[in-house]
Design a protein around this motif. Structure first.
Motif, PDB file in Angstrom:
ATOM      1  N   VAL A  24       0.831  -1.211   0.000  1.00  0.00           N
ATOM      2  CA  VAL A  24       0.000   0.000   0.000  1.00  0.00           C
ATOM      3  C   VAL A  24       0.861   1.255   0.000  1.00  0.00           C
ATOM      4  CG1 VAL A  24      -2.010  -1.158   0.996  1.00  0.00           C
ATOM      5  CG2 VAL A  24      -0.405   0.001   2.522  1.00  0.00           C
ATOM      6  N   GLU A  25       2.040   1.191   0.627  1.00  0.00           N
ATOM      7  CA  GLU A  25       2.953   2.341   0.582  1.00  0.00           C
ATOM      8  C   GLU A  25       3.434   2.604  -0.847  1.00  0.00           C
ATOM      9  OE1 GLU A  25       5.992   1.146   3.329  1.00  0.00           O
ATOM     10  OE2 GLU A  25       5.107   2.306   4.969  1.00  0.00           O
ATOM     11  N   ARG A  26       3.829   1.528  -1.547  1.00  0.00           N
ATOM     12  CA  ARG A  26       4.343   1.672  -2.919  1.00  0.00           C
ATOM     13  C   ARG A  26       3.288   2.198  -3.887  1.00  0.00           C
ATOM     14  NH1 ARG A  26       6.286  -3.485  -2.050  1.00  0.00           N
ATOM     15  NH2 ARG A  26       4.716  -4.313  -3.456  1.00  0.00           N
ATOM     16  N   HIS A  27       2.040   1.861  -3.625  1.00  0.00           N
ATOM     17  CA  HIS A  27       0.981   2.249  -4.548  1.00  0.00           C
ATOM     18  C   HIS A  27       0.221   3.486  -4.080  1.00  0.00           C
ATOM     19  CE1 HIS A  27       1.795  -1.926  -5.771  1.00  0.00           C
ATOM     20  NE2 HIS A  27       1.608  -1.414  -6.961  1.00  0.00           N
ATOM     21  N   GLU A  28       0.848   4.228  -3.196  1.00  0.00           N
ATOM     22  CA  GLU A  28       0.327   5.521  -2.744  1.00  0.00           C
ATOM     23  C   GLU A  28      -1.131   5.458  -2.309  1.00  0.00           C
ATOM     24  OE1 GLU A  28       1.301   8.515  -5.640  1.00  0.00           O
ATOM     25  OE2 GLU A  28       3.373   7.872  -5.734  1.00  0.00           O
ATOM     26  N   ALA A  29      -1.402   4.547  -1.397  1.00  0.00           N
ATOM     27  CA  ALA A  29      -2.740   4.419  -0.823  1.00  0.00           C
ATOM     28  C   ALA A  29      -3.019   5.636   0.056  1.00  0.00           C
ATOM     29  CB  ALA A  29      -2.821   3.146   0.004  1.00  0.00           C
ATOM     30  N   PRO A  30      -4.279   5.885   0.360  1.00  0.00           N
ATOM     31  CA  PRO A  30      -4.601   6.978   1.287  1.00  0.00           C
ATOM     32  C   PRO A  30      -3.860   6.810   2.611  1.00  0.00           C
ATOM     33  CG  PRO A  30      -6.597   6.121   0.269  1.00  0.00           C
ATOM     34  CD  PRO A  30      -5.481   5.208  -0.130  1.00  0.00           C
ATOM     35  N   GLU A  31      -3.588   7.921   3.246  1.00  0.00           N
ATOM     36  CA  GLU A  31      -2.778   7.921   4.472  1.00  0.00           C
ATOM     37  C   GLU A  31      -3.330   6.997   5.550  1.00  0.00           C
ATOM     38  OE1 GLU A  31      -1.306  11.085   7.856  1.00  0.00           O
ATOM     39  OE2 GLU A  31      -1.840  11.839   5.873  1.00  0.00           O
ATOM     40  N   HIS A  32      -4.646   6.973   5.740  1.00  0.00           N
ATOM     41  CA  HIS A  32      -5.206   6.137   6.803  1.00  0.00           C
ATOM     42  C   HIS A  32      -5.028   4.643   6.501  1.00  0.00           C
ATOM     43  CE1 HIS A  32      -8.673   5.977   4.066  1.00  0.00           C
ATOM     44  NE2 HIS A  32      -9.075   4.916   4.745  1.00  0.00           N
ATOM     45  N   VAL A  33      -5.031   4.270   5.236  1.00  0.00           N
ATOM     46  CA  VAL A  33      -4.814   2.874   4.855  1.00  0.00           C
ATOM     47  C   VAL A  33      -3.363   2.486   5.140  1.00  0.00           C
ATOM     48  CG1 VAL A  33      -4.737   1.274   2.894  1.00  0.00           C
ATOM     49  CG2 VAL A  33      -6.675   2.833   3.171  1.00  0.00           C
ATOM     50  N   VAL A  34      -2.435   3.350   4.769  1.00  0.00           N
ATOM     51  CA  VAL A  34      -1.014   3.087   5.025  1.00  0.00           C
ATOM     52  C   VAL A  34      -0.765   3.018   6.529  1.00  0.00           C
ATOM     53  CG1 VAL A  34       1.327   4.009   4.778  1.00  0.00           C
ATOM     54  CG2 VAL A  34      -0.267   4.117   2.850  1.00  0.00           C
ATOM     55  N   TRP A  35      -1.338   3.937   7.285  1.00  0.00           N
ATOM     56  CA  TRP A  35      -1.127   3.959   8.728  1.00  0.00           C
ATOM     57  C   TRP A  35      -1.641   2.679   9.366  1.00  0.00           C
ATOM     58  CZ3 TRP A  35      -3.792   3.481  13.214  1.00  0.00           C
ATOM     59  CH2 TRP A  35      -3.112   3.856  14.377  1.00  0.00           C
ATOM     60  N   LYS A  36      -2.849   2.253   9.008  1.00  0.00           N
ATOM     61  CA  LYS A  36      -3.415   1.042   9.606  1.00  0.00           C
ATOM     62  C   LYS A  36      -2.631  -0.204   9.199  1.00  0.00           C
ATOM     63  CE  LYS A  36      -8.079   2.830  10.172  1.00  0.00           C
ATOM     64  NZ  LYS A  36      -9.484   2.732   9.740  1.00  0.00           N
ATOM     65  N   ALA A  37      -2.186  -0.263   7.964  1.00  0.00           N
ATOM     66  CA  ALA A  37      -1.375  -1.402   7.521  1.00  0.00           C
ATOM     67  C   ALA A  37      -0.037  -1.421   8.259  1.00  0.00           C
ATOM     68  CB  ALA A  37      -1.164  -1.361   6.011  1.00  0.00           C
ATOM     69  N   ALA A  38       0.568  -0.249   8.442  1.00  0.00           N
ATOM     70  CA  ALA A  38       1.845  -0.166   9.154  1.00  0.00           C
ATOM     71  C   ALA A  38       1.673  -0.574  10.616  1.00  0.00           C
ATOM     72  CB  ALA A  38       2.422   1.248   9.051  1.00  0.00           C
ATOM     73  N   HIS A  39       0.582  -0.143  11.219  1.00  0.00           N
ATOM     74  CA  HIS A  39       0.313  -0.526  12.610  1.00  0.00           C
ATOM     75  C   HIS A  39       0.138  -2.037  12.720  1.00  0.00           C
ATOM     76  CE1 HIS A  39      -1.067  -0.317  16.707  1.00  0.00           C
ATOM     77  NE2 HIS A  39      -2.152  -0.980  16.364  1.00  0.00           N
ATOM     78  N   ALA A  40      -0.604  -2.629  11.810  1.00  0.00           N
ATOM     79  CA  ALA A  40      -0.803  -4.086  11.821  1.00  0.00           C
ATOM     80  C   ALA A  40       0.530  -4.805  11.644  1.00  0.00           C
ATOM     81  CB  ALA A  40      -1.795  -4.487  10.729  1.00  0.00           C
ATOM     82  N   ALA A  41       1.379  -4.295  10.764  1.00  0.00           N
ATOM     83  CA  ALA A  41       2.688  -4.914  10.553  1.00  0.00           C
ATOM     84  C   ALA A  41       3.531  -4.831  11.826  1.00  0.00           C
ATOM     85  CB  ALA A  41       3.413  -4.244   9.385  1.00  0.00           C
ATOM     86  N   ARG A  42       3.503  -3.687  12.502  1.00  0.00           N
ATOM     87  CA  ARG A  42       4.261  -3.544  13.753  1.00  0.00           C
ATOM     88  C   ARG A  42       3.761  -4.526  14.815  1.00  0.00           C
ATOM     89  NH1 ARG A  42       4.269   1.771  12.353  1.00  0.00           N
ATOM     90  NH2 ARG A  42       2.393   2.234  13.529  1.00  0.00           N
ATOM     91  N   VAL A  43       2.446  -4.651  14.940  1.00  0.00           N
ATOM     92  CA  VAL A  43       1.890  -5.562  15.942  1.00  0.00           C
ATOM     93  C   VAL A  43       2.294  -7.006  15.627  1.00  0.00           C
ATOM     94  CG1 VAL A  43      -0.269  -6.522  16.861  1.00  0.00           C
ATOM     95  CG2 VAL A  43      -0.001  -4.052  16.615  1.00  0.00           C
TER      96      VAL A  43
END
Length: 163
Positions: A24-43
């Motif tokens: 989602v980062e590479r494909h320039e997703a909306p900020e909230h999508v990137v943030w939630k995906a990043a949070h899930a990855a961290r968890v």
């Protein structure tokens, strides 16, 4: 055998979550999508870290694998939200949810991480989630776990992830 199964499943789920985050980062997703995906990855990475830093215990290890799979399912939901309702994105999200449910069953009161039948079902569901994520373009076959920050790792958070 059981500890390796839990560790392999947790590592695989963390890889799926991190891969969706990078997708989602590479494909320039909306900020909230990137943030939630990043949070899930961290968890998911935090759950993997707790598992790798603790003494082998099937019940606790299966809970770490469950937590990683649940976080990967959240990341998959962000992948689907970004990619839309394409058949591949929907299938990948459903497979991730299935892997999370199977990991939860393996960690549940009935098996406490030691039931080989539940663990085998969770291993199969994780493999199916990986295949679906690869088909959706969220990860590549043979991909390695990327470097990502696990964020703050307080003792309280680590104990919650382990139990």
């Amino acid at each position: 055998m059981t500890e390796r199964s839990h560790a392999a499943r947790a590592r695989s789920a963390a890889l799926r979550a991190a891969s969706v985050c990078h997708h989602v980062e590479r494909h320039e997703a909306p900020e909230h999508v990137v943030w939630k995906a990043a949070h899930a990855a961290r968890v998911s990475l935090q759950a993997l870290a707790v598992l790798s830093e603790s003494a082998p215990d099937p019940a606790a290890d299966s809970r770490c694998a469950r937590n990683a799979a649940a976080a990967a399912a959240q990341a998959a939901q962000m992948g689907q939200q970004h990619d839309g309702d394409s058949d591949l994105a929907v299938a990948a999200c459903r497979a991730a949810l299935g892997a999370s449910r199977a990991a939860s069953a393996a960690a549940g009161r009935e098996g406490l991480g030691a039931d080989e039948t539940l663990n085998a079902a969770a291993d199969e569901a994780e493999a199916a989630a990986v295949t679906a994520a690869e088909r959706a373009g969220w990860m590549r076959p043979g991909q390695r776990l990327p470097e990502m920050s696990t964020g703050m790792r307080s003792p309280e958070l680590m104990s919650m992830l382990h139990f």
